[in-house]
Structure formats: structure tokens, C-alpha cells
Design a protein around this motif. Structure first.
Motif, PDB file in Angstrom:
ATOM      1  N   UNK A  40       0.864  -1.176   0.000  1.00 55.59           N
ATOM      2  CA  UNK A  40       0.000   0.000   0.000  1.00 55.59           C
ATOM      3  C   UNK A  40       0.898   1.223   0.000  1.00 55.59           C
ATOM      4  N   UNK A  41       0.443   2.284  -0.670  1.00 58.65           N
ATOM      5  CA  UNK A  41       1.254   3.496  -0.798  1.00 58.65           C
ATOM      6  C   UNK A  41       0.403   4.694  -0.378  1.00 58.65           C
ATOM      7  N   UNK A  42       0.517   5.161   0.864  1.00 59.00           N
ATOM      8  CA  UNK A  42      -0.249   6.326   1.288  1.00 59.00           C
ATOM      9  C   UNK A  42       0.068   7.550   0.432  1.00 59.00           C
ATOM     10  N   UNK A  43      -0.966   8.268   0.026  1.00 60.57           N
ATOM     11  CA  UNK A  43      -0.777   9.502  -0.723  1.00 60.57           C
ATOM     12  C   UNK A  43      -0.550   9.329  -2.204  1.00 60.57           C
ATOM     13  N   UNK A  44      -0.590   8.081  -2.714  1.00 62.56           N
ATOM     14  CA  UNK A  44      -0.372   7.825  -4.136  1.00 62.56           C
ATOM     15  C   UNK A  44      -1.435   6.863  -4.668  1.00 62.56           C
ATOM     16  N   UNK A  45      -2.025   7.208  -5.814  1.00 61.22           N
ATOM     17  CA  UNK A  45      -2.812   6.240  -6.568  1.00 61.22           C
ATOM     18  C   UNK A  45      -1.831   5.430  -7.400  1.00 61.22           C
ATOM     19  N   UNK A  46      -2.131   4.145  -7.642  1.00 59.51           N
ATOM     20  CA  UNK A  46      -1.197   3.298  -8.367  1.00 59.51           C
ATOM     21  C   UNK A  46      -1.920   2.493  -9.447  1.00 59.51           C
ATOM     22  N   UNK A  47      -1.128   1.886 -10.313  1.00 57.57           N
ATOM     23  CA  UNK A  47      -1.642   1.007 -11.356  1.00 57.57           C
ATOM     24  C   UNK A  47      -0.718  -0.201 -11.454  1.00 57.57           C
ATOM     25  N   UNK A  48      -1.309  -1.385 -11.499  1.00 58.09           N
ATOM     26  CA  UNK A  48      -0.579  -2.647 -11.595  1.00 58.09           C
ATOM     27  C   UNK A  48      -0.616  -3.108 -13.045  1.00 58.09           C
ATOM     28  N   UNK A  49       0.553  -3.312 -13.643  1.00 55.07           N
ATOM     29  CA  UNK A  49       0.650  -3.753 -15.037  1.00 55.07           C
ATOM     30  C   UNK A  49       1.673  -4.886 -15.121  1.00 55.07           C
ATOM     31  N   UNK A  50       1.232  -6.135 -15.321  1.00 56.66           N
ATOM     32  CA  UNK A  50       2.210  -7.203 -15.512  1.00 56.66           C
ATOM     33  C   UNK A  50       3.000  -6.999 -16.805  1.00 56.66           C
ATOM     34  N   UNK A  51       4.312  -6.986 -16.690  1.00 55.08           N
ATOM     35  CA  UNK A  51       5.150  -6.959 -17.886  1.00 55.08           C
ATOM     36  C   UNK A  51       5.128  -8.324 -18.552  1.00 55.08           C
ATOM     37  N   UNK A  87      -3.689   4.785  -1.197  1.00 53.37           N
ATOM     38  CA  UNK A  87      -3.553   4.151   0.108  1.00 53.37           C
ATOM     39  C   UNK A  87      -4.240   2.821   0.275  1.00 53.37           C
ATOM     40  N   UNK A  88      -4.779   2.241  -0.787  1.00 51.47           N
ATOM     41  CA  UNK A  88      -5.477   0.960  -0.669  1.00 51.47           C
ATOM     42  C   UNK A  88      -4.487  -0.182  -0.446  1.00 51.47           C
ATOM     43  N   UNK A  89      -4.927  -1.186   0.324  1.00 49.79           N
ATOM     44  CA  UNK A  89      -4.106  -2.376   0.545  1.00 49.79           C
ATOM     45  C   UNK A  89      -4.319  -3.343  -0.611  1.00 49.79           C
ATOM     46  N   UNK A  90      -3.207  -3.806  -1.197  1.00 48.45           N
ATOM     47  CA  UNK A  90      -3.244  -4.658  -2.382  1.00 48.45           C
ATOM     48  C   UNK A  90      -2.498  -5.959  -2.107  1.00 48.45           C
ATOM     49  N   UNK A 105       2.792   4.794  -9.914  1.00 51.20           N
ATOM     50  CA  UNK A 105       1.920   5.644  -9.123  1.00 51.20           C
ATOM     51  C   UNK A 105       2.144   7.123  -9.339  1.00 51.20           C
ATOM     52  N   UNK A 106       1.128   7.898  -8.909  1.00 49.09           N
ATOM     53  CA  UNK A 106       1.200   9.356  -8.925  1.00 49.09           C
ATOM     54  C   UNK A 106       0.612   9.892  -7.628  1.00 49.09           C
ATOM     55  N   UNK A 107       1.195  10.962  -7.142  1.00 51.13           N
ATOM     56  CA  UNK A 107       0.713  11.593  -5.914  1.00 51.13           C
ATOM     57  C   UNK A 107      -0.695  12.132  -6.144  1.00 51.13           C
ATOM     58  N   UNK A 108      -1.579  11.875  -5.184  1.00 52.37           N
ATOM     59  CA  UNK A 108      -2.970  12.331  -5.296  1.00 52.37           C
ATOM     60  C   UNK A 108      -3.569  12.342  -3.897  1.00 52.37           C
ATOM     61  N   UNK A 109      -4.662  13.093  -3.720  1.00 53.52           N
ATOM     62  CA  UNK A 109      -5.204  13.261  -2.372  1.00 53.52           C
ATOM     63  C   UNK A 109      -6.657  12.833  -2.214  1.00 53.52           C
ATOM     64  N   UNK A 110      -7.228  12.169  -3.225  1.00 53.99           N
ATOM     65  CA  UNK A 110      -8.612  11.699  -3.126  1.00 53.99           C
ATOM     66  C   UNK A 110      -8.664  10.204  -3.391  1.00 53.99           C
ATOM     67  N   UNK A 111      -9.624   9.544  -2.759  1.00 56.89           N
ATOM     68  CA  UNK A 111      -9.778   8.101  -2.923  1.00 56.89           C
ATOM     69  C   UNK A 111     -10.886   7.829  -3.929  1.00 56.89           C
ATOM     70  N   UNK A 147     -12.022   8.564 -14.233  1.00 57.79           N
ATOM     71  CA  UNK A 147     -11.923   7.548 -13.187  1.00 57.79           C
ATOM     72  C   UNK A 147     -10.600   7.594 -12.429  1.00 57.79           C
ATOM     73  N   UNK A 148      -9.682   8.489 -12.871  1.00 52.15           N
ATOM     74  CA  UNK A 148      -8.320   8.549 -12.327  1.00 52.15           C
ATOM     75  C   UNK A 148      -8.013   9.982 -11.909  1.00 52.15           C
ATOM     76  N   UNK A 149      -7.135  10.132 -10.904  1.00 47.08           N
ATOM     77  CA  UNK A 149      -6.803  11.463 -10.411  1.00 47.08           C
ATOM     78  C   UNK A 149      -5.773  12.190 -11.253  1.00 47.08           C
TER      79      UNK A 149
END
Length: 278
Positions: A40-51, A87-90, A105-111, A147-149
Motif C-alpha cells: 500500500x502506498x499512502x498519498x499515491x494512486x497506483x496502477x498494476x501492469x504485468x510486464x 492508500x489501498x491495501x493490495x 503511481x502518482x501523488x494524489x489526495x482523493x480516494x 476515473x483517475x486522479x
């Protein structure tokens, strides 16, 4: 800044509040079948992309099964992704023989709400004549804008062997709308065959000599400021995973280097490409 490839042991290559690109986050996670990884990354929205390979993804109890359908490298099939709110647990579970996973990820402040992306948005532009022929696979692009910040995620491929990318030279390091936005950017490069290599330029001031970095398979580049075209040696194909994080907005406004800006009119399809980074 160039970060040479190394065994990061599933720890962030670009962590939260990085001094060079504080708006970005980047990790590479490698797992074998049956292994799991949690983050989990507080303060950042993230995206999971398998290479490569496939994973089952759990985002705070919401399930996304068999994410990723590529084989041995990033040229073997198309990308898929899962958007993860701030900040979501993954939890990631490897369901293929092995997997390599990009977490951007990118820094963002909304869920916001999690979602998956099973089909990318393709843009192809440039030409062999101008040595700029390439295609872009948008994972978090224009279609996901509401749908993204602040996060933009794409994969860029040179078409054919050799050539330039990120040209005409441009920058996006200063918020001065409508001419430019501040977006930190992070790349991870791959080459085919994997002993290929290329060059990342970084010119921080107009008409002043800049820096050049020798990029190899697995190189990470962090761009905080300046004009930044890159190229691949003749006889090799180049790929780079691209993370953009905006300071005040998601839509990217590139400022083309005045010396080279006229070449926007000479490269087929480039205005279409520019329009997709929204």
C-alpha cells in the motif's frame, strides 16, 4: 537521472516523495507461481501492469482475476492493468510460472474506485522516413480520464529497428497553462534483442548542451526538468513503460522546444498522439 538495472528485491525503485520525481512512484515485483506480494502506498494512486505472466489481484477485498496475458517479454501480447486507489491495501498472487509486475503511481489526495483495464487504446504515429515511427498503448489514458486522479500510464514501442522517440523535443516541468503543465515522468526501458541499447537525452535549457545517458535493458530514467528525446541503436527495437504524474491536473500539456517545434508539422499523426495524453 539514470538508474541502472539492479535487483531491487521487490522494493520501490522510485519511492514515495522521491527527491527527483516526487509526483511518481515505481516498483518492479518479480514472483514465481504461488508466491504473493502485498503493498500500500499512502498519498499515491497506483496502477498494476504485468510486464510478463499473470496475477490475481485483491484491492481491499475486490477481486481481479488473471491480470496479464503476456509470455516471455513485453512484445509478446498486449498490456492489462488494475487501477488502485490512494492508500489501498493490495495483494498480488502469481498464477503463471513466473511474473514481472510494474507498479506505477502518482501523488494524489482523493480516494477513487478500483477498476481493471483489459483493452488498451492504441495510437500509432510517425514514419520510417522521419525516423520517428512508433506506437503507444495507453493503459490509463484518455478513456479513463474521469476515473483517475493525476496518473497517466502507457507503453511506447519503436516500430521497426532503430529510430527516435519523444521528438520533437519537449518538456513539461512548469505549470503555466495553457502552454505547459508540470508532470514528473519515469521510464523503464526494454530492448529486443535484450542486449540492445539506446540513448536518453536531457537538455535542461534551450540551446545549451545537456546530458546523455546510455540506457540498457531494464534502465529506469527519472525526468524532472528539461527536453528529453531518446533513441535506439539501429537493428534493435525499444520499449518503454511510461509513468506521468501531474502536479495540478491529469491532462498533459507538452511544451515543444522552440528550435525544433516546427517539426510537429512534419511528423505524421503526432497531433493525434498529443491529444491522447489527457
Amino acid at each position: 537521472m539514470h538508474i541502472a538495472p539492479y535487483d531491487n528485491q521487490n522494493k520501490p525503485i522510485v519511492d514515495a516523495d522521491d527527491p527527483t520525481v516526487p509526483l511518481n512512484y515505481f516498483n518492479i515485483v518479480k514472483l514465481k507461481k504461488g508466491e504473493a506480494f502485498e503493498y500500500l502506498v499512502p498519498g499515491y494512486e497506483t496502477c498494476i501492469v504485468p510486464a510478463t505472466g499473470s496475477v490475481d489481484v485483491d484491492v481491499e477485498g475486490e477481486q481481479f482475476a488473471k491480470l496479464g496475458k503476456r509470455g516471455e517479454d513485453v512484445w509478446d501480447g498486449d498490456p492489462e492493468g488494475v487501477y488502485v486507489p490512494v492508500g489501498a491495501k493490495v495483494q498480488l498472487f502469481c498464477v503463471s510460472d513466473e511474473t514481472e509486475i510494474f507498479i506505477a503511481g502518482a501523488k494524489y489526495d482523493k480516494v477513487l474506485d478500483p477498476f481493471d483495464v483489459r483493452e488498451h487504446d492504441l495510437v500509432q504515429y510517425g514514419s520510417d522516413d522521419t525516423k520517428t515511427h512508433r506506437k503507444i498503448k495507453h493503459i490509463l489514458g484518455q478513456k479513463q480520464h474521469d476515473k483517475v486522479g493525476r496518473l497517466l500510464i502507457s507503453e511506447l514501442f519503436t516500430v521497426g529497428q532503430g529510430g527516435w522517440s519523444g521528438f520533437p523535443s519537449h518538456k513539461h516541468d512548469t505549470n503555466r497553462l495553457p502552454d505547459e503543465t508540470r508532470h514528473d515522468e519515469t521510464y523503464n526501458f526494454r530492448f529486443k534483442p535484450n542486449w540492445g541499447s539506446g540513448l536518453q537525452m536531457l537538455q535542461r535549457e534551450e540551446n545549451v548542451p545537456g546530458d546523455a545517458y546510455h540506457i540498457v535493458d531494464g534502465s529506469t530514467i527519472c525526468i524532472d526538468k528539461g527536453y528529453h528525446p531518446c533513441c535506439v541503436l539501429p537493428g534493435y527495437e525499444m520499449y518503454y513503460f511510461t509513468i506521468l504524474g501531474g502536479l495540478t491536473q491529469r491532462s498533459l500539456v507538452q511544451y515543444f522546444q522552440p528550435t525544433h517545434a516546427y517539426q510537429v508539422e512534419t511528423i505524421p499523426g503526432i497531433k493525434d498522439m498529443i491529444a491522447k495524453f489527457k
